[in-house]
Each structure stands twice: as structure tokens, then as C-alpha cells.
Write an enzyme that holds these catalytic residues in place. Structure first.
Site: not given
Length: 397
Positions: A142, A170-172
Site C-alpha cells: 500500500d 491503495a489496498d482498500s
């Protein structure tokens, strides 16, 4: 505690979840919470060299990410394990993975491999940087995507260097975008009868989340900088100190500016030659915010919030996480969802931020133990107890 009823919205959908850490599990959690049969496929203990990367099984993160799923342990490094996966693919709707792009090719579970078994299958692949291109095989995390996607140079105070956001943006967002792509593919499949390959990456998702900041460069060539707690274009919109803390204010137009001046009992500011219109306020932001800070410092946050609300000025408190869940509106929305765990007891998890009038999301079961449903799932594809025992002995499940 009464168990929540599972949602029926996606109860006709089966998802094979090959993901770990955050982006992929975020995607699959959406389907699980809306009633899909999500089978979390994970390596038997001792097989994965990165075992434990996702955190402790009973920890808050694993519990929040993997509720409502069934768990099957499966060693995909063994041909017998891959054969079982393919049998599951025959009746599945979606496979979600976030391996490095070359891993599924080495394992023989790339899109064309899955499609040969089930032409209706939808494969969703979430990677760090994309399935093709010069960075395809790089590991992605992330914070790396936050840096490469531009977020860290628009976050934080000017002159203090790049700053990561306090959440895994970024991950979510990659997980949410992947889920969106899957839902589009499922809807299109109703017409064509065929599945397809859905792809997203942390880098793409982070750039998409930049939105107007990215558009400022693409359309007008502007390179936005760090604005700290101030809005990059509107003033006054940001954090102001009060007598006992801080609050956010948001003044987006001339009507709201006039309302703020009335709330502050400062009519002299409304038509001040330095602040009369938005462009002037932005140009003289530092001076204006200094003047406002002196006024707001005379009263408490709660007092100011009542006054601003009475005058129709957008404003809000700045909470720590414990204060978030104590807020009456947050409690009314019910986003903290209860679930009973056999070891942890009664806990609460973060619910879906979407309300449906007929088929709402629900958290009916906690994160399962690793392999908790292995025998149940293998029975579904025709394996008896003896066959399962043999697979265990061989390290396949």
C-alpha cells in the site's frame, strides 16, 4: 447476542477467495457480507513461507476481513490440490486472487486455465502494478502505491516532506474497484453467458483515488502540492483551533461565507477587500486563517459546532476512533456490527457502508478457523471421509 441474518442478495454466487493481506480480502468481504458463498482457500500450516503475513487469526484485522466465509485448506503446490481447485471452479462464479502475476501462470491456474474448465468463470486479479508491463513482477504494498500514485506529495503540511495517509488507501480502494469490476462482469454474463478476466492494481486504484488532483495535472498541467489541513482550492475550509481542541469548517461558496461571518459575529469580514470573494480568500488564506483562529479560540468546540449548525455553516468535530463510535449519528447508522466468536465472545466489526432496502448486508458468522470447513466443502464435490483423510495425510489439505 442475536446472530444477524445473512443477506440473500448474492446467495446464488460462489466465490473462491485465494487472497490474503488486504486488497483481495476487502473485495471478497463485500461478496460475503451480501450473502455469497465465499470459500477462503488457504495453505495448510507450514506450506506458505509468508505464513502470518495477514496477522494473527484472532486479531482484529483478520476478524474484520474474513467474516461470513468458509475456510478450506489446500496446497496448490501439489497437483492434487490444484485438481481440487479446478473441481471447485466447475461450479464457481468468481475466483479472486492477488498473487504476483507470474504465480498463477506457474501454478496452471491463470484465466485461460480456469476458462477451459468453466467458460462462465470470472477471474479477478489484484496486483501491485498490473498484469503486464515493466513492473508486473514487483511486489506491491500500500505505501509503495501511495508514493507512486502521487498521494504522499499532496498529503501533509507544506515543506515537511512526503506523508503517507493514515489508512491503506491503495489496498482498500483496489479491493473495492475489483468488486465493482466483478459485479459488472456478472451483469454482463447474464447477457453473453461468458465470464471474463477482471484486473486492477494498487497503482491504478491509487491514481484513480487521486481524482481531481490527478485531473488538475492531466487537464491543466497543474502539479498540486501539500496543503496540510486546508482544502487545496477552497477557503476557509479546514481545521481551526478552538478553546479546547479543534474542529473542521467547510465554506464552499459566497452564501456560506456570509453565514460564517454572521455566526462569528464578524460582519466586517464579509465584505473585507481581502476576503470578499473566493479568489481573494484563497490568495490571502494565511492571513484569513490567522484571523479566524483568534475568533474560534474564544469558545469551546461544542459551543462553536452548535452555533455554526444554527447558521447553516458546514462544520464537524475531529474525532479519535473511540469518539467516532460514540457519536449518536454513527450509532444510528449502525455501522458497528455485532457478531459472536466462539473464542473471543461478543465482538463488533465494521459493517458495509451501503444500505439496501430489501437485501441488506449482514454479518452472520465470524472469521473461521483455518480449514474449518474443509471436510464440508470436499463432501460437496463428492469426496468421502476416507478420501479426505488420505489428502490430509499427503499434505494436500
Amino acid at each position: 447476542m442475536t446472530a444477524a441474518a445473512p443477506s440473500s442478495a448474492l446467495s446464488h454466487i460462489r466465490v473462491l477467495d485465494l487472497t490474503r493481506v488486504r486488497a483481495g480480502p476487502t473485495c471478497c468481504r463485500i461478496f460475503a457480507d451480501f450473502g455469497a458463498d465465499v470459500i477462503k482457500i488457504e495453505a495448510p500450516q507450514g506450506v506458505d513461507p509468508n505464513e502470518g503475513m495477514s496477522g494473527q487469526r484472532l486479531g482484529y484485522d483478520m476478524q474484520n476481513l474474513h467474516r461470513n466465509k468458509r475456510s478450506l485448506t489446500l496446497n496448490l503446490k501439489k497437483p492434487e490440490g490444484r485438481a481440487i481447485l479446478m473441481r471447485l471452479v466447475e461450479t464457481a462464479d468468481v475466483v479472486v486472487e492477488n498473487f504476483r502475476p507470474d504465480v498463477k501462470e506457474r501454478l496452471g491456474i491463470a484465466y485461460e486455465d480456469l476458462r477451459a474448465v468453466n467458460p462462465r468463470i470470472i477471474l479477478a486479479s489484484i496486483s501491485g502494478f498490473g498484469q503486464t508491463g515493466p513492473y508486473r513482477d514487483r511486489a506491491g504494498f500500500d505505501q509503495i502505491a501511495q508514493g507512486m500514485g502521487g498521494l504522499m506529495w499532496v498529503t501533509g503540511a507544506p515543506g515537511q516532506g512526503p506523508m503517507r495517509a493514515g489508512i491503506a488507501v491503495a489496498d482498500s480502494s483496489a479491493g473495492i474497484y475489483a468488486a465493482t469490476g466483478i459485479l459488472v462482469a456478472l451483469a454482463e454474463r447474464e447477457r453473453s453467458g461468458e465470464g471474463q478476466w477482471v484486473q486492477t492494481s494498487l497503482l491504478q486504484s491509487q491514481i484513480a483515488m487521486m481524482d481531481f488532483q490527478a485531473a488538475a495535472f492531466l487537464v491543466e498541467g497543474k502539479v498540486p502540492g501539500q496543503a496540510g489541513n486546508d482544502h487545496p482550492y477552497s477557503t476557509p475550509m479546514g481545521v481551526v483551533p478552538t478553546q479546547d481542541g479543534f474542529i473542521n469548517i467547510g465554506v464552499g461558496g459566497e452564501g456560506q461565507w456570509a453565514a460564517l461571518c454572521r455566526a462569528l459575529e464578524r460582519p466586517d469580514l464579509a465584505n473585507h477587500p481581502d476576503y470578499a470573494v473566493q479568489d481573494l480568500r484563497f490568495r490571502n488564506r494565511e492571513k484569513l486563517m490567522t484571523e479566524l483562529a483568534a475568533v474560534f479560540a474564544t469558545r469551546s468546540s461544542a459551543d462553536w459546532l452548535r452555533t455554526l449548525d444554527a447558521h447553516g455553516v458546514p462544520a464537524g468535530p475531529i474525532y479519535r476512533v473511540n469518539e467516532v463510535f460514540a457519536d449518536p449519528q454513527v450509532q444510528h447508522l449502525g455501522i458497528a456490527k455485532p457478531v459472536r466468536h466462539p473464542q473471543l465472545g461478543d465482538i463488533r466489526l465494521v459493517g458495509q457502508p451501503i444500505d439496501l432496502s430489501r437485501t441488506p448486508a449482514g454479518i452472520a458468522s465470524p472469521t473461521p478457523d483455518a480449514g474449518e470447513h474443509t471436510e464440508e466443502i470436499l463432501r460437496d464435490i463428492g469426496l468421502d471421509a476416507g478420501a479426505v483423510s488420505d489428502l490430509r495425510a499427503a499434505g494436500v489439505v
